[in-house]
Scaffold this active site. Structure first.
Site, short mmCIF file in Angstrom:
data_model
loop_
_atom_site.label_atom_id
_atom_site.label_comp_id
_atom_site.label_asym_id
_atom_site.label_seq_id
_atom_site.Cartn_x
_atom_site.Cartn_y
_atom_site.Cartn_z
N ALA A 1 -96.33 11.76 4.04
CA ALA A 1 -96.13 10.57 3.21
C ALA A 1 -96.52 9.36 4.05
CB ALA A 1 -94.67 10.49 2.79
N GLY B 1 -95.03 15.50 4.20
CA GLY B 1 -95.39 15.59 2.78
C GLY B 1 -96.68 16.36 2.55
N GLU C 1 -95.68 19.87 2.50
CA GLU C 1 -94.92 20.08 1.25
C GLU C 1 -95.86 20.10 0.04
OE1 GLU C 1 -92.38 16.76 2.29
OE2 GLU C 1 -90.66 18.12 2.26
N GLU D 1 -90.71 15.28 10.22
CA GLU D 1 -89.84 14.18 9.77
C GLU D 1 -88.71 13.90 10.75
OE1 GLU D 1 -90.94 16.64 7.80
OE2 GLU D 1 -91.46 15.87 5.82
#
Ligand code: CO8
Length: 308
Positions: free
Chosen positions: A114, A157, A160, A180
């Site tokens: 992200a 992300g 993911e 993260e």
């Protein structure tokens, strides 16, 4: 003002700037791209492709290829990028001429996570009230198969995002990770949950607690990806498109049913899952494609599915 214009007049422009242009032109069906009954939204004033952060193309008439296109930020997943991604994939999912989709990034990065710069000043109230990340999971609800072709970094992300896809193919350069922890947060796009299903608790804990990157080979050995293919991004995309084309030649009703029953294994216990699978199996005897598929086998010929 946006206007619909025939994709035959825009596709060349879209593909010319794409790293896949050579691959696409080498496909025997390349000329059919111009006959594909799909349209792209374009701005009539600028004649620019609608999307800024992704490139959408048709390497096969029945396959949509979406390429993440924020190279300077290693395809960091910003909210505008995800809006475009959701829109393009949902449009492909609704298009009867599309049988399967492929999602890829660049040679260096599938996606490096992200967008940290977008997130860094975010406050809880804003994230909570505006359901930050909630729409990012939309692609796990697509009915048609989505194949991730991963080269380079698939982190946070990005990892993911790959896990939301139905099948992951990796090039030998792929590196998967959930870093993260180094930013003092948890995974937020389903990584902690989907990884446990894919590779078990201990390996997930290792990835999530240490942030260590896992190589393509290790990810394959762990069952996180289907397999490692070829050298470099072009090869993995080619393989994914070939797979998507093969899937799109099956009965589309059966393909969607197979996806539904496999996904149910994440949500149901074994007894419920077995019952669900059997009911879906029974239901397919009401389709023309089941009659055609089994008749073709008995008559030693290729089936001609009508997706009905
Ligand atoms: N966000 C924003 N910008 C990024 C990101 C990112 N995640 N990753 C890389 N960039 C930018 C860099 O800031 C840099 O920009 P600039 O040139 O303007 O300084 C450019 O991309 C190139 O990056 P580097 O110079 O760092 O390239 P390196 O080759 O040296 O390093 C790495 C590559 C190792 C990938 C490194 O960039 C890195 O560690 N990136 C961050 C990885 C990370 O921590 N990802 C997790 C983010 S948090 C997250 O994903 C939460 C998930 C939420 C759910 C999402 C649902 C789908």
């Amino acid at each position: 003002m946006a206007a619909l214009i025939a994709r035959s007049s825009t596709l060349n422009g879209v593909l010319r700037g794409s790293r896949h242009s050579v691959l696409l032109q080498n496909q025997p069906q390349f000329s059919q791209l111009h006959r594909a009954p799909a349209f792209r939204l374009m701005s009539s004033e600028t004649q620019q492709p609608k999307y800024e952060y992704i490139v959408v193309s048709r390497p096969e008439p029945s396959v949509v290829l979406v390429t993440l296109n924020r190279p300077k930020a290693l395809n960091a997943l910003s909210s505008p990028l995800f809006e475009e991604l959701n829109e393009a994939l949902e449009q492909a999912d609704r298009d009867d001429s599309v049988g399967a989709m492929v999602l890829t990034g660049s040679e260096k990065a599938f996606a490096a996570g992200a967008d940290i710069k977008e997130m860094k000043d975010k406050q809880f109230a804003d994230a909570y009230k505006n359901k930050f990340l909630e729409d990012w999971g939309n692609l796990s609800r697509l009915r048609k198969p989505l194949i991730a072709a991963v080269s380079g970094f698939a982190l946070g992300g990005g990892c993911e995002l790959a896990l939301m896809c139905d099948i992951i193919l990796a090039s030998p350069t792929a590196k998967f990770g959930q870093p993260e922890i180094n930013l003092a947060v948890t995974p937020g796009g389903g990584g902690s949950q989907r990884l446990v299903h894919a590779i078990g608790k201990s390996r997930t804990m290792e990835m999530v607690l240490t942030g260590r990157m896992v190589s393509a080979q290790e990810a394959s050995d762990w069952g996180m990806v289907s397999r490692v293919v070829g050298e470099g991004e072009a090869e993995v995309v080619k393989e994914a498109v070939k797979m998507a084309k093969g899937i799109s030649e099956k009965s589309q009703i059966a393909v969607q049913a197979c996806k539904e029953v496999v996904n149910a294994a994440h949500e149901l216990n074994l007894a419920e899952g077995l019952r669900f699978e059997r009911r879906i199996f029974h239901g397919l005897f009401a389709t023309n494609d089941q009659k055609e598929g089994m008749a073709a086998f008995a008559e030693k010929r290729k089936p001609n599915f009508t997706h009905s």
